[in-house]
Scaffold this active site. Structure first.
Site, short mmCIF file in Angstrom:
data_model
loop_
_atom_site.label_atom_id
_atom_site.label_comp_id
_atom_site.label_asym_id
_atom_site.label_seq_id
_atom_site.Cartn_x
_atom_site.Cartn_y
_atom_site.Cartn_z
N HIS A 78 4.75 -59.22 -65.11
CA HIS A 78 4.97 -58.00 -64.31
C HIS A 78 4.09 -57.97 -63.08
O HIS A 78 4.11 -57.00 -62.33
CB HIS A 78 4.73 -56.76 -65.15
CG HIS A 78 3.30 -56.35 -65.33
ND1 HIS A 78 2.31 -57.24 -65.68
CD2 HIS A 78 2.69 -55.14 -65.22
CE1 HIS A 78 1.16 -56.59 -65.77
NE2 HIS A 78 1.35 -55.31 -65.49
N HIS A 90 -0.86 -48.10 -58.71
CA HIS A 90 0.44 -47.73 -58.17
C HIS A 90 0.40 -47.78 -56.63
O HIS A 90 -0.63 -47.52 -56.03
CB HIS A 90 0.85 -46.34 -58.64
CG HIS A 90 1.10 -46.28 -60.12
ND1 HIS A 90 1.20 -45.11 -60.82
CD2 HIS A 90 1.27 -47.27 -61.04
CE1 HIS A 90 1.43 -45.36 -62.10
NE2 HIS A 90 1.47 -46.68 -62.25
N LYS A 121 -1.83 -46.78 -51.35
CA LYS A 121 -2.28 -46.80 -52.73
C LYS A 121 -2.36 -45.39 -53.31
O LYS A 121 -2.56 -44.42 -52.60
CB LYS A 121 -3.69 -47.41 -52.82
CG LYS A 121 -3.77 -48.87 -52.42
CD LYS A 121 -2.99 -49.79 -53.33
CE LYS A 121 -3.56 -49.84 -54.73
NZ LYS A 121 -2.85 -50.85 -55.58
#
Length: 393
Positions: A322, A156, A392
């Site tokens: 994705h 993420h 991050k």
């Protein structure tokens, strides 16, 4: 590129946009899914396909009258959000480190959560549905509230990017946090227990499923939709904070109206119509790309990303990849690469450069240009982005 039909003997064919031979484990995973009796028409593999749990990451599975909780995965509703700002590159000069530090101060990352719950979160209309969710998460509402507006860990991220015309974009990747994970685990365990009781001989225990019309299916579908909504709003909350940080440093706090906004899931399931029939479509690491749908396909923390528009390709179930997809596992990346490699591969990006993010090094991912070339029939590129700031999880 045109897809290819894999030369494997399964009840449902497997169509692949990957343009490379699958490894033995990947092929077996594709066979396992394509052998299930309720899989509709065929399985579609995106260009970034790689090993997952139960089903391949980068696969699109349409089913009739059944759904696979493990195919959706544990980060229900994980996806991307991006906005195009009216700013240009020169307005960021000398401000990148301050922007990164302010982002990290405004948006919790990793296992961190918000100390206080802001009013926009407590006012979310779906909190009253919490009492109807799986009983295994009833004590987690407070945690779910504090985690809304937080990034999480792993792959993420939040990024400030520039497109090829030096316009500034804000982009982020996150999902449904701990609450989505807990809901998924509860239902995956239930599906496995049902399979044992029924004596189902599944090719993989992680392909345990729920049949429509049962109370277990209804409960999973309800919780799935709730978690997908949570994930989307989680991205909205973070993007609002992210936007305020950039406004503060670039325009003295004066708000701007985004020129384009995109918010899309890539780990989720929905009811859709394909080939004239109502089906459940599970996209495990894939983005919906119906005609005129906007999507986001990120590279890695040192590579390009893309804003795309769907072409509505029927055989892909109107889907696209994705991201770039991992080339090697996290452990392998840590063993293959050094901190010097990370510094070199993230040159020009304001980001963490320590061993804690070594498993996210660009070299651990497939080349994003190759992935994009392999899906030119699925999407058109609207904007090509390159990050200048990366936070991050």
């Amino acid at each position: 590129m045109p897809y290819e039909k894999l030369e494997i003997n399964t009840p449902a064919p497997v169509l692949s946009w990957a343009n490379h031979a699958l490894g033995h484990e990947e092929t077996q995973m594709a066979k396992n899914v394509a052998s299930l009796p309720f899989v509709f028409k065929h399985v579609a593999l995106m260009p970034d396909v790689h090993l997952g749990k139960g089903a391949l990451v980068g696969s699109v599975v349409a089913t009739k009258d059944a759904i696979l909780p493990a195919a959706v995965g544990v980060d229900i509703g994980c996806g991307m959000a991006a906005i195009q700002t009216p700013y240009h590159a020169e307005q960021l000069e000398g401000k990148l480190k301050k922007i990164r530090l302010d982002i990290e101060a405004s948006i919790p990352v990793g296992f961190n959560e918000n100390k206080d719950v802001e009013k926009s979160i407590t006012n979310w209309q779906h909190w009253h549905d919490f009492k109807d969710l799986h009983r295994g998460v009833q004590d987690l509402q407070g945690k779910a509230m504090k985690q809304m507006g937080s990034l999480g860990g792993g792959n993420h991220f939040l990024e400030v990017c520039l497109d090829t015309e030096d316009r500034v974009w804000l982009m982020l990747h996150s999902g449904s946090r701990n609450i989505g994970n807990k809901l998924a685990q509860c239902h995956i365990n239930t599906a496995k227990e049902l399979a044992k009781l029924a004596g189902d001989r599944l090719p993989d225990p992680d392909l345990a499923y729920f049949v429509s019309g049962t109370s277990e299916f209804a409960a999973y579908w309800r919780d799935l939709q709730w978690a997908q909504n949570y994930a989307r709003v989680n991205r909205d909350v973070m993007m609002a904070r992210f936007k305020r940080v950039v406004e503060k440093h670039v325009a003295g706090g004066k708000p701007f109206k985004p020129l384009l906004e995109v918010n899309c899931h890539h780990n989720y399931a929905e009811k859709e119509v394909h080939f004239g029939e109502d089906v459940y479509v599970t996209r495990k690491g894939a983005v919906r790309a119906q005609t005129e749908d906007y999507g986001i396909i990120p590279g890695s923390m040192g590579a390009k990303s893309f804003i795309v528009r769907g072409k509505g390709h029927a055989e892909s179930y109107c889907s696209c990849s994705h991201g770039a997809g991992r080339l090697m596992s996290r452990n392998k990346a840590k063993n293959v690469y050094t901190l010097d490699d990370l510094i070199e591969q993230t040159k020009g990006v304001e980001c963490r450069k320590d061993t804690g993010v070594l498993d996210e090094i660009p070299g651990a991912y497939k080349p994003i240009d190759e992935v994009m070339n392999n899906q030119s029939d699925l999407v058109e590129i609207i904007a090509t982005l390159k990050q200048v700031v990366c936070v991050k999880g």
